[in-house]
Design an enzyme around this catalytic site. Structure first.
Site, PDB file in Angstrom:
ATOM      1  NE  ARG A  49      -3.552  -2.637   1.812  1.00  0.00           N
ATOM      2  CZ  ARG A  49      -4.611  -3.126   1.191  1.00  0.00           C
ATOM      3  NH1 ARG A  49      -5.216  -2.424   0.267  1.00  0.00           N
ATOM      4  NH2 ARG A  49      -5.078  -4.324   1.469  1.00  0.00           N
TER       5      ARG A  49
ATOM      6  CG  ASP B 128     -12.454  -0.249  -5.443  1.00  0.00           C
ATOM      7  OD1 ASP B 128     -11.605  -0.776  -4.708  1.00  0.00           O
ATOM      8  OD2 ASP B 128     -13.515   0.237  -5.017  1.00  0.00           O
TER       9      ASP B 128
ATOM     10  CG  ASP C  48     -12.680  -8.374  -0.747  1.00  0.00           C
ATOM     11  OD1 ASP C  48     -12.353  -9.402  -0.113  1.00  0.00           O
ATOM     12  OD2 ASP C  48     -12.195  -7.246  -0.509  1.00  0.00           O
TER      13      ASP C  48
ATOM     14  N   GLY D 186     -14.095 -10.222   2.948  1.00  0.00           N
ATOM     15  CA  GLY D 186     -14.893  -9.605   1.900  1.00  0.00           C
ATOM     16  C   GLY D 186     -15.138  -8.125   2.138  1.00  0.00           C
TER      17      GLY D 186
ATOM     18  NE  ARG E  39      12.573 -37.728 -14.855  1.00  0.00           N
ATOM     19  CZ  ARG E  39      12.811 -38.542 -13.823  1.00  0.00           C
ATOM     20  NH1 ARG E  39      12.006 -38.530 -12.780  1.00  0.00           N
ATOM     21  NH2 ARG E  39      13.840 -39.349 -13.825  1.00  0.00           N
TER      22      ARG E  39
ATOM     23  CD  GLN F  10      -8.626 -37.254 -15.671  1.00  0.00           C
ATOM     24  OE1 GLN F  10      -8.757 -36.451 -16.573  1.00  0.00           O
ATOM     25  NE2 GLN F  10      -8.228 -38.483 -15.899  1.00  0.00           N
ATOM     26  CD  GLN F  11     -15.898 -40.902 -13.822  1.00  0.00           C
ATOM     27  OE1 GLN F  11     -16.156 -41.740 -12.983  1.00  0.00           O
ATOM     28  NE2 GLN F  11     -16.123 -41.094 -15.097  1.00  0.00           N
TER      29      GLN F  11
END
Length: 788
Positions: free
Chosen positions: A91, A122, A169, A212, A570, A667-668
């Site tokens: 900051r 923002d 947020d 948030g 590799r 993956q399932q």
């Protein structure tokens, strides 16, 4: 819309030669910022520009010196999977002063930098815009002070700025998701899932406080994703007397046999009079009124940490590339813009329009105009709130409408994470609409065998966080068993059908539609929700379960890459699922930083394999001595995973080792990701409301009779909206042999992976470039345009 060839714009025609771009991260950190920095650096270098890091945000810009460093291709290697921001963020009070900005301008001009890419919230973006507006004045001052030559004012006359919103947020208007929000939700949901098991053991109530600031997005979405009993957010303070209502709700949940309660409090939560509601206040209240054993957990900075989710990596990579394109195309009079996401499309919006709208939300909250604040937050936020209210608060039996309709819900195809969230949502919304809900076990196989039973509100409690499918699922299609299924429909008097599943579900619905000709029992409203890890269903850009599978792939790739960085030189060949659909391999490749991804939709031959091996050989000469190659399981019947592994081993002999890995069914499995829980919940709530509407419309002379195309639909996400599409109309868009849609939006992301892996490629940017405007959300929204 497809553009004619002559009108198409390709980014190869945009050159960055002679331009200098600087990238900085500012304000609070967020996971995914590194992916954005990496994309800006690589895209900038790719188009021939010079790219600089500004370390420590605006502080580094003011201090100059070693804080402004030229970036190279290798300098952003291995950043993708790291949380936070590698180039630092601080900051900076000094930048808020005129003197501070004067120093910053001097430092930039010395390096010839006139293009800034700012990743922050923002506040950071507003500061950047002010800096841009003052730029020519600052240069004139620097000339007067003798710090720069007079011709520099002409040479560096305009400062171009593009912003990307990095904030957990999700409090920035104009963008559906900010970089870091999805990862923060992952952290919250991991904690909630863990807490649920201990709460269950001790019959405890847990009060969770999430971050948030003045925005309740994280609290609201995590409450929706874990089925919390109560949520407190700043945009919608509870009505006076909420204390008693909350305690009644908690005690009612317990009396139905639930062993735990979860209450989620946003850190900025307030009551109607603007008085803060803290987690401590809520805990004391529960203990005093109900005497429940209650604990508080404040999640704090855990939410900002950890590795970014697959969604955040893809979002940030797309935004980073888009930001460089925007900088290449700006002119002196283009307003500063933000690159953002709307649905699954990247868009550019005027920075100050977004900032003003974001500030309006705060003003509305300060003025206690809460309905307006929710509306200003955007469609997605409103929709989350509406769905949460619908599912969390059970109305007493006496207040429920009675529809006399029976609705059956079933899963078809392979299991996918998020199916249970969808079923829970269907059951609860159905009950709220006055229907009797029936659950069918084991898909159509269970249907014709009569495994159908009524399912109540409490039966689906705690289902959102469960992976796989609790109802069970089978790939059986209904075609051969139409008579028996029709008999069961009559037996249980089923008036509507909701199917949650993958490509088999789509085929099933087509068969049932055709069976209407011979069996009137199927002349009822039928709706399908796409749920498959392969994301291969026509009529939708995304399927429930695909996000969880992507995260599983990316997590594994991260570990594999780490093992390779230890051994050096590799290359790993990794096989992913997906049938003939290359979604998981392509998008997983983009999120994991792969060098190549082989898929069926983009044919390749031995020359391409040879080129990839040569590319990796070159890469091994740099400081990045590892490679990652993804291969979709059905990309080519002859170039198998073993073949590619053997080819790489032989061709790379003496330069690199190769290893292979088949990811398989992991993956399932696993707990559904926050995105899949929410997507499943919201899309199903919308489908159930459609079913109710169609039931009323098609009810004539004491029975339901629906035989038109528009009563047999698939609900899918198309670009920016959820759309109901008759399955018959989707037939023409489908390749039934390979079980994939004929056109797939994500193929446009493939060039990004190639660019970020340093391959020369062609990239169609015709869709980019138009500056859009922030659309104000009107109180009434059209039926089709519900944002995810």
């Amino acid at each position: 819309m497809a553009q004619p060839e002559s009108k198409k714009i390709f980014f190869e025609n945009l050159s960055g030669a002679g331009k200098a771009i600087a990238v900085l991260t500012s304000g609070g950190d967020a996971q995914g910022m590194n992916a954005a920095v990496r994309a800006v650096v690589r895209m900038g270098l790719y188009v021939g520009a010079k790219v600089y890091f500004i370390h420590e945000g605006y502080q580094g810009m003011v201090d100059g010196g070693e804080n402004i460093v030229e970036a190279s291709w290798e300098s952003v290697s291995s950043m993708l999977q790291v949380g936070g921001t590698v180039i630092g963020s601080a900051r900076c009070k000094e930048f808020r002063t005129h003197e501070g900005r004067l120093k910053a301008a001097h430092n930039l001009v010395q390096q010839g930098i006139t293009n800034l890419c700012v990743i922050g919230g923002d506040g950071s973006l507003t500061g950047a815009n002010l800096f841009r507006e003052e730029w020519s004045g600052l240069l004139t001052e620097l000339v007067e002070q003798g710090l720069i030559e007079a011709d520099a004012v002409q040479k560096y006359s305009a400062l171009h700025i593009v912003g990307m919103v990095g904030s957990i947020d999700n409090d920035f208007c104009g963008t559906d998701m900010t970089i870091g929000t999805d990862s923060a939700l992952h952290r919250i949901i991991e904690v909630v899932d863990a807490i649920m098991t201990t709460a269950q053991s001790h019959q405890r109530t847990f009060v969770l406080e999430v971050m948030g600031r003045h925005c309740g997005y994280l609290a609201l979405v995590s409450a929706l994703a874990c089925g919390a009993d109560w949520v407190l957010i700043p945009e919608m303070p509870p009505e006076d007397g909420w204390e008693d209502k909350m305690c009644e709700k908690l005690s009612a949940t317990r009396s139905r046999g639930t062993r735990l309660n979860i209450i989620i409090v946003a850190e900025g939560a307030i009551d109607r009079h603007g008085k803060p509601i803290t987690s401590g206040i809520v805990k004391d209240l529960v203990v005093k009124c109900l005497g429940f054993d209650t604990r508080v957990t404040i999640l704090g900075h855990v939410q900002r940490g950890g590795t970014p989710s697959a969604f955040d990596r893809i979002l940030a990579s797309r935004m980073g590339v888009e930001a460089v394109l925007a900088l290449l195309e700006t002119t002196a009079n283009t307003p500063a813009c933000v690159v953002s996401l709307c649905g699954n499309q990247s868009v550019r919006l005027p920075l100050m329009e977004c900032v003003q709208m974001t500030q309006e939300v705060q003003r509305a909250m300060d003025g206690k105009r809460f309905e307006e604040a929710v509306r200003l937050r955007g469609r997605s936020f409103e929709n989350n709130l509406r769905t949460y209210k619908l599912l969390a608060h059970r109305k007493p039996e006496s207040e429920l409408p009675v529809s006399n309709f029976n609705v059956a819900v079933l899963n078809v195809g392979a299991p996918a994470a998020g199916m249970n969230a969808a079923v829970r949502s269907a059951v609860r919304v159905g009950i709220s609409e006055g229907h009797k809900m029936f659950a069918v076990s084991d898909g159509f196989e269970g249907f014709y065998k009569g495994q159908i039973k009524e399912i109540k509100w409490a039966d689906v409690g705690g289902w959102t966080g469960q992976g796989g499918t609790l109802l069970g699922t089978k790939r059986t299609l209904p075609g051969k068993h139409v008579d028996k299924i029709a008999e069961q429909m009559r037996l249980h008097n089923i008036n509507a059908l909701l199917i949650v599943g993958g490509f088999e579900a789509f085929e099933s619905l087509l068969q049932l539609y055709e069976a209407r000709a011979t069996h009137e029992d199927f002349c009822i409203p039928m709706c399908m929700l796409p749920a498959t890890i392969s994301n291969n269903v026509p009529g939708t850009d995304l399927s429930i379960g695909a996000d969880t599978a992507l995260n599983a792939i990316v997590e594994t790739c991260d570990r594999i890459k780490q093992s390779a960085s230890g051994t050096k030189r590799r290359v790993f060949i990794i096989e992913t699922m997906g049938g003939y659909c290359g979604y998981l391999a392509s998008v997983g490749g983009l999120a994991a930083g792969a060098d190549a991804a082989y898929i069926y939709e983009e044919p390749f031959d031995i020359r391409d394999l040879q080129a990839n091996v040569e590319h990796l050989t070159e890469k091994m000469k740099t400081s990045i001595q590892r490679g990652l190659v993804l291969r979709n399981e059905n990309c080519n019947e002859n170039y198998t995973t073993d073949f590619i592994y053997q080819l790489y081993s032989e061709e790379g002999r003496g330069v690199f080792d190769s290893r292979k890995n088949v990811l398989g069914h992991m993956q399932q499995g696993g707990a559904p990701s926050p995105f899949d829980r929410n997507f499943g919940t919201k899309i199903t709530a919308k489908a159930m409301q459609w079913v109710s509407k169609k039931l009323v419309e098609t009810y004539r002379q004491g029975r339901v009779f629906a035989n038109t195309e528009d009563t047999c639909c698939l609900l899918g996400m198309r670009r920016r909206a959820l759309v109901f599409q008759p399955v018959v109309q989707l037939k023409g868009e489908t390749d039934f042999v390979h079980r994939i849609p004929k056109e797939q939006w994500w193929l446009k992301l493939r060039p990004l992976m190639k660019i970020l892996a340093k391959y020369k490629t062609s990239y169609d940017v015709s869709d980019s470039g138009q500056l859009m405007h922030v659309v104000r959300n009107r109180p009434k929204e059209s039926d089709a345009s519900v944002a995810i």
